[in-house]
Design an enzyme around this catalytic site. Structure first.
Site, PDB file in Angstrom:
ATOM      1  N   LYS A  22      13.796  -8.325   4.202  1.00 23.15           N
ATOM      2  CA  LYS A  22      12.542  -8.464   2.901  1.00 23.15           C
ATOM      3  C   LYS A  22      11.599  -7.417   2.232  1.00 23.15           C
ATOM      4  CE  LYS A  22       7.503  -8.953   3.404  1.00 23.15           C
ATOM      5  NZ  LYS A  22       6.626  -8.076   4.174  1.00 23.15           N
ATOM      6  N   ASN A  23      11.160  -6.244   2.761  1.00 23.99           N
ATOM      7  CA  ASN A  23      10.630  -5.469   2.845  1.00 23.99           C
ATOM      8  C   ASN A  23      11.881  -4.424   1.963  1.00 23.99           C
ATOM      9  OD1 ASN A  23       8.271  -6.541   3.780  1.00 23.99           O
ATOM     10  ND2 ASN A  23       8.485  -5.133   5.290  1.00 23.99           N
ATOM     11  N   ARG A  93       1.846  -7.849  -0.881  1.00 21.13           N
ATOM     12  CA  ARG A  93       1.103  -6.547  -0.539  1.00 21.13           C
ATOM     13  C   ARG A  93       2.329  -5.721  -1.965  1.00 21.13           C
ATOM     14  NH1 ARG A  93      -3.179  -4.748   0.247  1.00 21.13           N
ATOM     15  NH2 ARG A  93      -2.931  -1.654   0.419  1.00 21.13           N
ATOM     16  N   CYS A 117      -1.331  -9.012   4.017  1.00 24.13           N
ATOM     17  CA  CYS A 117      -0.992  -9.440   6.182  1.00 24.13           C
ATOM     18  C   CYS A 117      -2.327  -8.403   5.507  1.00 24.13           C
ATOM     19  CB  CYS A 117      -0.301  -9.079   6.908  1.00 24.13           C
ATOM     20  SG  CYS A 117       0.734 -10.701   6.812  1.00 24.13           S
ATOM     21  N   ARG A 122      -6.529  -0.769   3.481  1.00 25.69           N
ATOM     22  CA  ARG A 122      -5.089  -0.583   3.546  1.00 25.69           C
ATOM     23  C   ARG A 122      -5.796   0.217   2.819  1.00 25.69           C
ATOM     24  NH1 ARG A 122      -0.916  -5.669   4.900  1.00 25.69           N
ATOM     25  NH2 ARG A 122       0.792  -3.865   4.165  1.00 25.69           N
ATOM     26  N   PRO A 123      -5.748   1.025   2.817  1.00 26.22           N
ATOM     27  CA  PRO A 123      -5.404   2.765   0.907  1.00 26.22           C
ATOM     28  C   PRO A 123      -4.694   2.560   0.940  1.00 26.22           C
ATOM     29  CG  PRO A 123      -5.931   3.458   3.546  1.00 26.22           C
ATOM     30  CD  PRO A 123      -5.660   2.050   3.554  1.00 26.22           C
ATOM     31  N   ILE A 124      -4.433   2.644  -0.660  1.00 29.74           N
ATOM     32  CA  ILE A 124      -3.130   3.118  -1.309  1.00 29.74           C
ATOM     33  C   ILE A 124      -3.471   4.618  -2.253  1.00 29.74           C
ATOM     34  CG2 ILE A 124      -2.752   0.587  -1.789  1.00 29.74           C
ATOM     35  CD1 ILE A 124      -4.373   1.237  -4.996  1.00 29.74           C
ATOM     36  N   ASP A 125      -4.816   5.212  -1.333  1.00 29.05           N
ATOM     37  CA  ASP A 125      -4.745   6.382  -1.790  1.00 29.05           C
ATOM     38  C   ASP A 125      -3.582   7.382  -2.112  1.00 29.05           C
ATOM     39  OD1 ASP A 125      -5.265   5.987   1.382  1.00 29.05           O
ATOM     40  OD2 ASP A 125      -5.236   8.516   0.494  1.00 29.05           O
ATOM     41  N   GLN A 126      -2.935   7.346  -1.314  1.00 30.03           N
ATOM     42  CA  GLN A 126      -1.282   8.038  -1.447  1.00 30.03           C
ATOM     43  C   GLN A 126      -0.666   7.374  -2.647  1.00 30.03           C
ATOM     44  OE1 GLN A 126      -0.875  11.377   0.659  1.00 30.03           O
ATOM     45  NE2 GLN A 126      -3.222  10.161   0.839  1.00 30.03           N
ATOM     46  N   ASP A 305       5.825  -4.124  13.135  1.00 30.32           N
ATOM     47  CA  ASP A 305       5.904  -5.573  12.757  1.00 30.32           C
ATOM     48  C   ASP A 305       7.106  -6.154  13.612  1.00 30.32           C
ATOM     49  OD1 ASP A 305       5.134  -5.012   9.893  1.00 30.32           O
ATOM     50  OD2 ASP A 305       6.884  -4.452   9.027  1.00 30.32           O
ATOM     51  N   ARG A 397       6.784 -16.592   4.214  1.00 31.35           N
ATOM     52  CA  ARG A 397       6.238 -15.411   2.896  1.00 31.35           C
ATOM     53  C   ARG A 397       8.064 -14.086   3.673  1.00 31.35           C
ATOM     54  NH1 ARG A 397       1.699 -11.688   4.059  1.00 31.35           N
ATOM     55  NH2 ARG A 397       3.627 -10.706   2.758  1.00 31.35           N
TER      56      ARG A 397
HETATM   57  N1  EPU Z   1      -2.008   4.149   4.209  1.00 31.51           N
HETATM   58  C1  EPU Z   1      -2.985   5.026   3.932  1.00 31.51           C
HETATM   59  N2  EPU Z   1      -2.929   5.691   2.456  1.00 31.51           N
HETATM   60  C2  EPU Z   1      -1.412   4.828   1.757  1.00 31.51           C
HETATM   61  C3  EPU Z   1      -0.648   4.125   2.247  1.00 31.51           C
HETATM   62  C4  EPU Z   1      -1.124   3.729   3.260  1.00 31.51           C
HETATM   63  O1  EPU Z   1      -3.784   5.972   5.108  1.00 31.51           O
HETATM   64  O2  EPU Z   1      -1.602   4.966   0.481  1.00 31.51           O
HETATM   65  C5  EPU Z   1      -2.190   4.761   5.871  1.00 31.51           C
HETATM   66  C6  EPU Z   1      -1.915   2.759   5.860  1.00 31.51           C
HETATM   67  O3  EPU Z   1      -3.435   2.472   6.543  1.00 31.51           O
HETATM   68  C7  EPU Z   1      -1.303   2.654   7.395  1.00 31.51           C
HETATM   69  C8  EPU Z   1      -0.285   3.489   7.219  1.00 31.51           C
HETATM   70  O4  EPU Z   1      -0.516   3.880   6.651  1.00 31.51           O
HETATM   71  O5  EPU Z   1      -2.146   3.806   9.086  1.00 31.51           O
HETATM   72  C9  EPU Z   1       1.078   3.343   7.025  1.00 31.51           C
HETATM   73  O6  EPU Z   1       1.257   2.326   6.034  1.00 31.51           O
HETATM   74  P1  EPU Z   1       2.314   1.830   4.713  1.00 31.51           P
HETATM   75  O7  EPU Z   1       2.345   2.161   3.423  1.00 31.51           O
HETATM   76  O8  EPU Z   1       3.272   2.239   5.935  1.00 31.51           O
HETATM   77  O9  EPU Z   1       2.255   0.361   5.252  1.00 31.51           O
HETATM   78  P2  EPU Z   1       3.008  -0.615   4.130  1.00 31.51           P
HETATM   79  O10 EPU Z   1       3.830   0.280   2.869  1.00 31.51           O
HETATM   80  O11 EPU Z   1       1.603  -0.789   2.703  1.00 31.51           O
HETATM   81  C10 EPU Z   1       4.995  -1.833   4.892  1.00 31.51           C
HETATM   82  C11 EPU Z   1       5.413  -2.825   5.616  1.00 31.51           C
HETATM   83  C12 EPU Z   1       4.583  -3.609   6.124  1.00 31.51           C
HETATM   84  C13 EPU Z   1       4.439  -2.302   7.369  1.00 31.51           C
HETATM   85  C14 EPU Z   1       4.011  -1.110   7.606  1.00 31.51           C
HETATM   86  C15 EPU Z   1       4.944  -0.405   8.296  1.00 31.51           C
HETATM   87  C16 EPU Z   1       5.715  -3.458   2.787  1.00 31.51           C
HETATM   88  C17 EPU Z   1       5.677  -4.135   2.254  1.00 31.51           C
HETATM   89  N3  EPU Z   1       5.373  -4.106   4.063  1.00 31.51           N
HETATM   90  O12 EPU Z   1       3.668  -1.799   4.723  1.00 31.51           O
HETATM   91  O13 EPU Z   1       5.582  -4.679   6.204  1.00 31.51           O
HETATM   92  O14 EPU Z   1       3.688  -2.776   8.816  1.00 31.51           O
HETATM   93  O15 EPU Z   1       5.548  -0.600   5.856  1.00 31.51           O
HETATM   94  O16 EPU Z   1       5.658   0.253   8.896  1.00 31.51           O
HETATM   95  O17 EPU Z   1       6.527  -3.189   3.620  1.00 31.51           O
HETATM   96  C18 EPU Z   1       5.458  -6.512   7.711  1.00 31.51           C
HETATM   97  O18 EPU Z   1       6.947  -6.958   6.831  1.00 31.51           O
HETATM   98  O19 EPU Z   1       5.240  -7.595   9.148  1.00 31.51           O
HETATM   99  C19 EPU Z   1       4.780  -5.652   6.801  1.00 31.51           C
HETATM  100  C20 EPU Z   1       3.405  -6.119   7.507  1.00 31.51           C
END
Ligand code: EPU
Length: 427
Positions: A22-23, A93, A117, A122-126, A305, A397
């Site tokens: 999925k991811n 997401r 979820c 869930r910030p996107i600053d990075q 996960d 999903r």
């Molecule tokens: N974070 C920041 N700033 C950012 C982005 C992330 O502080 O700009 C923090 C988050 O708050 C979190 C950490 O960094 O504490 C990791 O977040 P990440 O960005 O890695 O997560 P994601 O990309 O939003 C993906 C998977 C999630 C999985 C996480 C961690 C997808 C679509 N989603 O989420 O999968 O939990 O990586 O491995 O790839 C799932 O499949 O059930 C799922 C939620």
């Protein structure tokens, strides 16, 4: 509305085939935008997140055609509208991967703030830091994230946190940027490597994916490709834990055992036997579930996960297990639901203490998110009596045909419609 009804307990036995990841799929489908020509993506999981991304592509003017249940052809030649509206983006997401892909293709993108979820903030600053370092202007207005640039330039970007999403999004923007982009402190998950392989098969020049430094030489043009998505590490892990939790014997096929090492290690510590083959693993458990401690971490650590599914199994362990969430602020919301089945779990911030009990008893519960839903299923398979799981759209999903796959392993699980309650009808 639908729900799952499970009668337990059951010992799962037999063979199950794992679908595409999925991811990886949710990154590769938006990435097809970067090609000049058609992409054929194989081993696509048949899940609602994929359907939704295809609708987003169609909304932008792309042609999307399923050649089989698991093969999709995407032609973005006539893409006209670089916008992902709220009605579509709010469900998931990964809709934000269109930001990076559209920036790379059209130099502009407008994507509604994503859903997905809920694990706290869930910030996107990075992601934004990466786009801005490459010369894009990013603003958030009326719930839309708008990004635009004249030209994207390669940049040296150090991520402050290890983020799967930011690594993918910035990689998407960088493949057609002018010059070299270096991503430091990048995420290393198997789906990052799969996306890089997909982009390289289109003519991109990405090196180092799977390590924490990724180097991307921008290229002028990417061509169409045919690519097969890797097996889903988390779906495989879910069936591994389900097999161990139920004291079963299951051969899980179409997997990459290397991707499962951290899960295998914890299962073996908890008393299961895991035998690895080239592209399969067999999981059995004959003795009791033993208590273990685990902490989730970015890859190659134990995946967040898989945390809820493992916790579901540990509810019947001999003794108290400590489960520490190392990625998300708030990923224990589902624990209240496990308690309905008789689980004894206390949570303090990011740490859960799971005191094993001799048995769980069926009850009505909710899937509070995707993997929490998988945990409810595992708990329902262990529990004595009937467990009914509501809000199964979360589960659908991300898990292809979970009812069919489990029933073929001997489970008694049905998907049934629930009529609206009189209260809802009266509204
Ligand atoms: N974070 C920041 N700033 C950012 C982005 C992330 O502080 O700009 C923090 C988050 O708050 C979190 C950490 O960094 O504490 C990791 O977040 P990440 O960005 O890695 O997560 P994601 O990309 O939003 C993906 C998977 C999630 C999985 C996480 C961690 C997808 C679509 N989603 O989420 O999968 O939990 O990586 O491995 O790839 C799932 O499949 O059930 C799922 C939620």
């Amino acid at each position: 509305m639908e729900k799952f009804v499970i009668h337990g307990p059951v010992k799962l036995t037999g063979e199950v085939e794992i679908s595409g990841a999925k991811n990886a799929a949710v990154a590769i489908i938006p990435a097809a935008i970067l090609a000049q020509g058609k992409c054929v993506v194989e081993n696509v999981p048949n899940i609602s997140d994929v359907g939704l991304l295809c609708r987003m592509l169609q909304d932008m003017g792309a042609r999307v055609r399923f050649l089989t249940n698991t093969t999709v052809e995407i032609d973005t030649t006539y893409l006209t509208n670089p916008v992902v509206p709220y009605e579509l983006a709010r469900h998931m997401r990964a809709s934000y991967y269109f930001l990076g892909a559209l920036l790379g293709r059209c130099s502009e993108a407008s994507v509604s703030m994503p859903g997905g979820c809920c694990f706290g903030v869930r910030p996107i600053d990075q992601h934004i830091k990466g786009f801005e370092a490459m010369g894009a202007k990013v603003s958030i207005d009326g719930g839309m994230i708008n990004a635009r640039c004249d030209t994207l330039f390669g940049a040296h970007i150090y991520f402050d946190v290890v983020s799967v999403g930011a690594t993918i999004n910035v990689m998407l923007a960088a493949v057609r940027a002018k010059g070299i982009t270096i991503l430091e402190n990048a995420a290393k998950e198997p789906h990052i490597v799969d996306l890089a392989n997909f982009l390289n098969s289109m003519g991109a020049d990405i090196r180092g994916a799977g390590t924490d430094v990724i180097k991307i030489h921008g290229v002028d043009m990417l061509h169409g490709t045919t690519y097969s998505i890797v097996p889903d590490q988390i779906e495989a892990g879910t069936y591994m834990v389900a097999a161990a939790a139920t004291g079963g014997d299951v051969l899980i096929r179409n997997v990459i055992p290397k991707h499962l090492e951290s899960i295998t290690e914890k299962l073996e510590k908890s008393g299961a036997l895991v035998v690895e083959y080239d592209d399969a693993v067999r999981v059995t458990r004959k003795g009791p579930v033993e208590k273990i401690n685990l902490k989730t971490m970015p890859h190659p650590g134990f995946p967040t996960d898989m945390q809820p599914q493992m916790t579901a199994m540990l509810t019947i362990a001999n003794g108290a297990s400590i489960v520490t969430e190392g990625v998300w602020d708030n990923r224990f919301r589902y624990v209240d639901e496990l308690r309905r089945l008789g689980a004894q779990i206390s949570v303090d911030g990011k740490v859960a203490v799971v005191q094993g009990v001799p048995k769980l008893t069926g009850a009505p519960v909710k899937a509070t998110d995707l993997r929490a839903g998988a945990a409810m299923i595992i708990a329902g398979l262990i529990a004595e009596g009937k467990t009914e799981i509501e809000d199964i759209y979360h589960i659908e999903r991300g898990y292809e045909d979970i009812v069919g796959k489990l029933n073929r392993l001997g489970a008694d699980i049905r998907r049934v419609s629930i009529p609206d309650s009189p209260l809802v009808q009266a509204l």
